[in-house]
Design an enzyme around this catalytic site. Structure first.
Site, short mmCIF file in Angstrom:
data_model
loop_
_atom_site.label_atom_id
_atom_site.label_comp_id
_atom_site.label_asym_id
_atom_site.label_seq_id
_atom_site.Cartn_x
_atom_site.Cartn_y
_atom_site.Cartn_z
N ASN A 39 0.83 -1.22 0.00
CA ASN A 39 0.00 0.00 0.00
C ASN A 39 0.85 1.26 0.00
O ASN A 39 0.48 2.28 -0.56
CB ASN A 39 -0.91 0.02 1.23
CG ASN A 39 -2.06 -0.95 1.11
OD1 ASN A 39 -2.57 -1.18 0.02
ND2 ASN A 39 -2.47 -1.52 2.23
N THR A 124 -1.73 -10.03 4.82
CA THR A 124 -2.72 -9.05 4.35
C THR A 124 -2.09 -8.03 3.40
O THR A 124 -2.67 -6.97 3.17
CB THR A 124 -3.38 -8.32 5.55
OG1 THR A 124 -2.37 -7.60 6.27
CG2 THR A 124 -4.07 -9.30 6.48
N ASN A 166 -3.10 -7.13 -3.88
CA ASN A 166 -2.02 -7.90 -3.23
C ASN A 166 -1.40 -8.91 -4.20
O ASN A 166 -0.19 -9.15 -4.16
CB ASN A 166 -2.53 -8.63 -1.99
CG ASN A 166 -2.86 -7.67 -0.87
OD1 ASN A 166 -2.34 -6.56 -0.82
ND2 ASN A 166 -3.74 -8.08 0.03
N ASP A 240 -8.90 -6.74 4.92
CA ASP A 240 -7.90 -7.53 5.64
C ASP A 240 -8.35 -8.18 6.94
O ASP A 240 -7.94 -9.31 7.23
CB ASP A 240 -6.66 -6.66 5.89
CG ASP A 240 -5.94 -6.30 4.60
OD1 ASP A 240 -6.11 -7.03 3.60
OD2 ASP A 240 -5.20 -5.30 4.59
#
Ligand code: BDR
Ligand code: CA
Length: 313
Positions: A39, A124, A166, A240
């Site tokens: 992120n 996550t 992800n 997450d």
């Protein structure tokens, strides 16, 4: 007896809730937290993990920084969703705790080796650290109970039309994890898009009347603004913490066994998870794939955990 877990994350607004859920429920023993670039850059996701653990009062949980880029190619952060800090919205303290003086992979190896029970890895963020651990220390695998990751989708993506963030950030890492032979659970967008931080959710955080409650509300308010702007969603999905919930209370998440392949090539679909729900490809199942979520029970679990952290001394 509490289940030993290690969380590998890239906080991230929804990663923050995942950490709070794990820290606030005594059925889990959070052995350590490792960070990965995703992120935001690694320095920012690491700082954010320290900040959230401090808010949770989980200052004894060791934190180690891991990979600063995917296995292949360049990192593209999700600044449009999580802001320039990776955790925009609230004013957060400068972290006081420091990272462990070892790489995330070494910390994970040591924690697994030192655990009296097999350890569940919850991921996550991009799967870079987990893949590197399995490749560089295959001897830990018998002591890994399972890997539960948030990522992928049985449907469409959010970073490319078919790639979820992800997995699309590090497709090779996801491929390694999914081919590892370990028990793997995939929590994809097809379920996480059901867990929306509605106005009622934000009001419930505020009604806690504590700093942590206000911070959660501010995090979700910022997250809502970017999801509205980028995706046109009325409310943001909190992806997450569902991976943590699936470990805490497996009955909340309905799964089916299925073959999951990661598209590593593809002119337009690199990073897509190809989930063979109807078993048409002849591949053997390699994952438990989430297909259903008890949304109300999920929010109850999360609110109770955050509420307990509020009351902690
Ligand atoms: C995933 O990507 C990140 O932006 C979130 O933290 C979550 O892990 C959702 O696609
Ligand atoms: Ca994340």
């Amino acid at each position: 007896m509490a289940e030993p877990v290690i969380i590998d994350c890239d906080p991230g607004h929804d990663d923050a809730l995942a950490l709070l859920l794990a820290a606030g429920d005594s059925r889990l023993r959070l052995l350590g937290v490792t960070t990965v670039a995703g992120n935001q850059t690694l320095d920012k996701t690491t700082r954010n993990a320290l900040r959230i653990l401090a808010l949770a009062g989980a200052v004894d949980v060791p934190v180690a920084a891991g990979s600063d880029r995917p296995l292949v190619g360049e990192l593209t952060v999700a600044e449009d969703i999580h802001g320039s800090s990776g955790l925009d919205g609230p004013e957060l303290d400068v972290p006081v705790a420091e990272v462990a003086g070892v790489h995330a992979i070494e910390l994970t190896r040591r924690l697994i080796a030192g655990s009296d029970r097999s350890v569940t890895l919850i991921a996550t963020g991009p799967l870079t650290n987990v893949a590197l651990l399995l490749r560089s220390h295959p001897e830990v695998m018998p002591r890994v109970r399972r890997v539960v990751f948030m990522g992928g989708s049985t449907e469409r993506g959010n970073t490319t039309p078919y790639g979820e963030f992800n997995i699309a950030t590090d497709p090779e890492a996801a491929d390694i994890v999914l081919r590892s032979g370990l028990p793997v659970t995939m929590i994809g967008l097809n379920v996480t898009h059901q867990a929306l931080a509605t106005d009622e959710v934000i009001a419930e955080f505020l009604a806690m009347g504590t700093r942590l409650g206000v911070i959660c509300a501010e995090l979700m308010t910022f997250f809502a603004s970017t999801y509205r702007r980028v995706f046109g969603f009325a409310h943001p999905p909190v992806h997450d913490p569902i991976a943590v919930a699936a470990v805490l209370e497996p009955s909340l998440v309905r799964t089916v066994e299925a073959p999951v392949l990661v598209e590593l090539g593809g002119a337009y679909t690199r990073g897509a998870t190809v989930v063979d729900l109807h078993r048409r490809t002849g591949h053997s199942p390699n994952a438990d794939v989430a297909v259903g979520l008890d949304v109300q029970a999920f929010w109850r679990l999360l609110m109770d955990a955050v509420g307990r952290l509020n009351r902690a001394p």
